[in-house]
Design a protein around this motif. Sequence first.
Motif, PDB file in Angstrom:
ATOM      1  N   VAL A  97       0.833  -1.203   0.000  1.00  0.00           N
ATOM      2  CA  VAL A  97       0.000   0.000   0.000  1.00  0.00           C
ATOM      3  C   VAL A  97       0.869   1.254   0.000  1.00  0.00           C
ATOM      4  O   VAL A  97       0.626   2.207  -0.751  1.00  0.00           O
ATOM      5  CB  VAL A  97      -0.942  -0.006   1.222  1.00  0.00           C
ATOM      6  N   LEU A  98       1.901   1.266   0.842  1.00  0.00           N
ATOM      7  CA  LEU A  98       2.779   2.431   0.912  1.00  0.00           C
ATOM      8  C   LEU A  98       3.536   2.633  -0.398  1.00  0.00           C
ATOM      9  O   LEU A  98       3.764   3.771  -0.826  1.00  0.00           O
ATOM     10  CB  LEU A  98       3.750   2.282   2.081  1.00  0.00           C
ATOM     11  N   ALA A  99       3.894   1.527  -1.021  1.00  0.00           N
ATOM     12  CA  ALA A  99       4.565   1.642  -2.321  1.00  0.00           C
ATOM     13  C   ALA A  99       3.615   2.229  -3.363  1.00  0.00           C
ATOM     14  O   ALA A  99       4.011   3.071  -4.183  1.00  0.00           O
ATOM     15  CB  ALA A  99       5.072   0.270  -2.764  1.00  0.00           C
ATOM     16  N   ALA A 100       2.353   1.800  -3.331  1.00  0.00           N
ATOM     17  CA  ALA A 100       1.365   2.343  -4.260  1.00  0.00           C
ATOM     18  C   ALA A 100       1.119   3.822  -3.987  1.00  0.00           C
ATOM     19  O   ALA A 100       0.931   4.621  -4.912  1.00  0.00           O
ATOM     20  CB  ALA A 100       0.062   1.552  -4.153  1.00  0.00           C
ATOM     21  N   LEU A 101       1.135   4.195  -2.712  1.00  0.00           N
ATOM     22  CA  LEU A 101       0.970   5.600  -2.344  1.00  0.00           C
ATOM     23  C   LEU A 101       2.121   6.427  -2.904  1.00  0.00           C
ATOM     24  O   LEU A 101       1.915   7.521  -3.444  1.00  0.00           O
ATOM     25  CB  LEU A 101       0.901   5.726  -0.825  1.00  0.00           C
ATOM     26  N   ARG A 156       3.793   5.807  -5.503  1.00  0.00           N
ATOM     27  CA  ARG A 156       3.633   5.884  -6.963  1.00  0.00           C
ATOM     28  C   ARG A 156       2.409   6.702  -7.361  1.00  0.00           C
ATOM     29  O   ARG A 156       2.143   6.878  -8.546  1.00  0.00           O
ATOM     30  CB  ARG A 156       3.469   4.477  -7.557  1.00  0.00           C
ATOM     31  N   ASP A 157       1.651   7.162  -6.368  1.00  0.00           N
ATOM     32  CA  ASP A 157       0.390   7.861  -6.625  1.00  0.00           C
ATOM     33  C   ASP A 157      -0.556   6.960  -7.425  1.00  0.00           C
ATOM     34  O   ASP A 157      -1.132   7.358  -8.433  1.00  0.00           O
ATOM     35  CB  ASP A 157       0.636   9.171  -7.378  1.00  0.00           C
ATOM     36  N   ASP A 158      -0.752   5.744  -6.895  1.00  0.00           N
ATOM     37  CA  ASP A 158      -1.444   4.685  -7.633  1.00  0.00           C
ATOM     38  C   ASP A 158      -2.596   4.110  -6.803  1.00  0.00           C
ATOM     39  O   ASP A 158      -2.433   3.092  -6.121  1.00  0.00           O
ATOM     40  CB  ASP A 158      -0.429   3.585  -7.978  1.00  0.00           C
ATOM     41  N   PRO A 159      -3.780   4.731  -6.836  1.00  0.00           N
ATOM     42  CA  PRO A 159      -4.914   4.188  -6.071  1.00  0.00           C
ATOM     43  C   PRO A 159      -5.260   2.755  -6.455  1.00  0.00           C
ATOM     44  O   PRO A 159      -5.614   1.943  -5.591  1.00  0.00           O
ATOM     45  CB  PRO A 159      -6.065   5.142  -6.420  1.00  0.00           C
ATOM     46  N   ALA A 160      -5.144   2.429  -7.739  1.00  0.00           N
ATOM     47  CA  ALA A 160      -5.465   1.068  -8.173  1.00  0.00           C
ATOM     48  C   ALA A 160      -4.523   0.055  -7.542  1.00  0.00           C
ATOM     49  O   ALA A 160      -4.911  -1.091  -7.280  1.00  0.00           O
ATOM     50  CB  ALA A 160      -5.402   0.971  -9.695  1.00  0.00           C
ATOM     51  N   GLY A 161      -3.284   0.467  -7.278  1.00  0.00           N
ATOM     52  CA  GLY A 161      -2.335  -0.431  -6.632  1.00  0.00           C
ATOM     53  C   GLY A 161      -2.743  -0.768  -5.206  1.00  0.00           C
ATOM     54  O   GLY A 161      -2.531  -1.889  -4.733  1.00  0.00           O
ATOM     55  N   VAL A 162      -3.325   0.204  -4.509  1.00  0.00           N
ATOM     56  CA  VAL A 162      -3.826  -0.047  -3.154  1.00  0.00           C
ATOM     57  C   VAL A 162      -4.953  -1.067  -3.191  1.00  0.00           C
ATOM     58  O   VAL A 162      -4.989  -2.020  -2.401  1.00  0.00           O
ATOM     59  CB  VAL A 162      -4.308   1.270  -2.510  1.00  0.00           C
ATOM     60  N   VAL A 163      -5.871  -0.877  -4.118  1.00  0.00           N
ATOM     61  CA  VAL A 163      -7.004  -1.798  -4.233  1.00  0.00           C
ATOM     62  C   VAL A 163      -6.513  -3.203  -4.577  1.00  0.00           C
ATOM     63  O   VAL A 163      -6.969  -4.200  -4.002  1.00  0.00           O
ATOM     64  CB  VAL A 163      -8.004  -1.291  -5.292  1.00  0.00           C
ATOM     65  N   ALA A 164      -5.558  -3.286  -5.491  1.00  0.00           N
ATOM     66  CA  ALA A 164      -5.025  -4.596  -5.875  1.00  0.00           C
ATOM     67  C   ALA A 164      -4.350  -5.280  -4.694  1.00  0.00           C
ATOM     68  O   ALA A 164      -4.468  -6.503  -4.517  1.00  0.00           O
ATOM     69  CB  ALA A 164      -4.040  -4.432  -7.030  1.00  0.00           C
ATOM     70  N   ALA A 165      -3.649  -4.505  -3.864  1.00  0.00           N
ATOM     71  CA  ALA A 165      -2.989  -5.084  -2.692  1.00  0.00           C
ATOM     72  C   ALA A 165      -4.005  -5.668  -1.721  1.00  0.00           C
ATOM     73  O   ALA A 165      -3.800  -6.749  -1.160  1.00  0.00           O
ATOM     74  CB  ALA A 165      -2.138  -4.020  -1.999  1.00  0.00           C
ATOM     75  N   ARG A 199      -3.921   5.106   7.228  1.00  0.00           N
ATOM     76  CA  ARG A 199      -2.601   5.434   6.686  1.00  0.00           C
ATOM     77  C   ARG A 199      -2.723   6.414   5.517  1.00  0.00           C
ATOM     78  O   ARG A 199      -1.967   7.385   5.413  1.00  0.00           O
ATOM     79  CB  ARG A 199      -1.897   4.159   6.209  1.00  0.00           C
ATOM     80  N   LEU A 200      -3.676   6.152   4.638  1.00  0.00           N
ATOM     81  CA  LEU A 200      -3.850   7.026   3.482  1.00  0.00           C
ATOM     82  C   LEU A 200      -4.297   8.422   3.911  1.00  0.00           C
ATOM     83  O   LEU A 200      -3.805   9.428   3.386  1.00  0.00           O
ATOM     84  CB  LEU A 200      -4.869   6.424   2.517  1.00  0.00           C
ATOM     85  N   ALA A 201      -5.229   8.486   4.849  1.00  0.00           N
ATOM     86  CA  ALA A 201      -5.715   9.787   5.306  1.00  0.00           C
ATOM     87  C   ALA A 201      -4.586  10.611   5.909  1.00  0.00           C
ATOM     88  O   ALA A 201      -4.482  11.819   5.674  1.00  0.00           O
ATOM     89  CB  ALA A 201      -6.839   9.590   6.323  1.00  0.00           C
ATOM     90  N   THR A 202      -3.723   9.956   6.685  1.00  0.00           N
ATOM     91  CA  THR A 202      -2.592  10.659   7.292  1.00  0.00           C
ATOM     92  C   THR A 202      -1.606  11.137   6.231  1.00  0.00           C
ATOM     93  O   THR A 202      -1.142  12.282   6.250  1.00  0.00           O
ATOM     94  CB  THR A 202      -1.879   9.738   8.298  1.00  0.00           C
ATOM     95  N   ALA A 203      -1.304  10.254   5.288  1.00  0.00           N
ATOM     96  CA  ALA A 203      -0.307  10.587   4.269  1.00  0.00           C
ATOM     97  C   ALA A 203      -0.783  11.686   3.327  1.00  0.00           C
ATOM     98  O   ALA A 203       0.019  12.488   2.834  1.00  0.00           O
ATOM     99  CB  ALA A 203       0.048   9.334   3.473  1.00  0.00           C
ATOM    100  N   LEU A 204      -2.092  11.732   3.084  1.00  0.00           N
ATOM    101  CA  LEU A 204      -2.628  12.681   2.105  1.00  0.00           C
ATOM    102  C   LEU A 204      -3.215  13.934   2.751  1.00  0.00           C
ATOM    103  O   LEU A 204      -3.729  14.806   2.053  1.00  0.00           O
ATOM    104  CB  LEU A 204      -3.713  11.996   1.269  1.00  0.00           C
ATOM    105  N   ALA A 205      -3.122  14.023   4.073  1.00  0.00           N
ATOM    106  CA  ALA A 205      -3.826  15.072   4.814  1.00  0.00           C
ATOM    107  C   ALA A 205      -3.488  16.480   4.336  1.00  0.00           C
ATOM    108  O   ALA A 205      -4.357  17.350   4.264  1.00  0.00           O
ATOM    109  CB  ALA A 205      -3.538  14.944   6.307  1.00  0.00           C
ATOM    110  N   GLU A 206      -2.242  16.733   4.023  1.00  0.00           N
ATOM    111  CA  GLU A 206      -1.811  18.083   3.658  1.00  0.00           C
ATOM    112  C   GLU A 206      -1.775  18.302   2.149  1.00  0.00           C
ATOM    113  O   GLU A 206      -1.204  19.285   1.683  1.00  0.00           O
ATOM    114  CB  GLU A 206      -0.421  18.350   4.254  1.00  0.00           C
TER     115      GLU A 206
END
Length: 308
Positions: A21-25, A27-36, A59-66
């Motif tokens: 998931v973090l790797a997909a994040l 890469r800016d790859d939402p589809a990668g998160v879903v696939a994981a 994790r996503l909410a924290t990483a994308l918060a700003e």
Amino acid sequence: MNLAIGPDAVGSVEEGPIAVVLAALARDDPAGVVAALDGQLHHGRPGSPAALRQQVGERLATALAEQSGRVARWIDALVASASPTGRQVACLLLVSRYRADREGVLRAAEVLAEDPHWEVREAAGGLLGTLLDRDFNGVRGRLEVFRNAKSENLRRAVVIAVKYAARRDKPERVADLLDLLAPLLHAEEAYVRRNLGPYTIGDALLRINPNETLRALRDWSRDRDPMVRWNVAMAFSSAIGSFHWPAAKSILERLAKGPEPLVRNAVAKAMRRCRQRYTDEVEDTRRRWLKDGDRAATAELMGPLKKR
């Protein structure tokens, strides 16, 4: 279903689904998160446990918060995902977006509440419940609109939202929550009412403010609509509701006289559940009802106490 997962199931930054998931994040790859998430096995089937999806959403909410623009793109991609998993994760991310885009989040919640997949609809109800807790007056108005919709999915979303909001243990809000639910007591669709009386009222609102909830149940027990009275009886068929036999007794006495099989069956179910906790008192009531022409049919539906 056990939603607890251990560290091996979640993984660390170096390995496991969270690492993917973090790797997909990165890469800016939402589809990668879903696939994981969809690539996991849960109870021997493809899919991910709810606890893992919750952790990923956090994790996503924290990483994308700003990163307002980026989180908006991720939400749009996840809401439009072909995978129900992606749409469930979208519900978790939407909470963090509410302050910045209230109307956009509520529109997305409405779409997700109408989703063809039941787990997505459930997640949308949870989203609305969280928002109701955080912005009670603002979100209550939108839920009033959903409550009056033709769609049973939207009306059920109101029921689920109240159930989730009730978990925050704010008894001062219960009167308003009961008012929000009151028109839905007339709903004939099983999809709406089977979550209303037994769970949202019986297990949720009765737990956090029994006095206010019992007052409403007494009032509703006099309603002419059998759907309303069914919900009242079913509130006492729940785990929490069955603890309230001393208060429930007079209400169930009244409902047991009703001629409708729907209501009589609900009363019988509530009585059987209460009998598990108040065995002698409830069994004495059943035997008395058997001699009462108005209530005998309900007593027969209860059945005798099973010997152990």
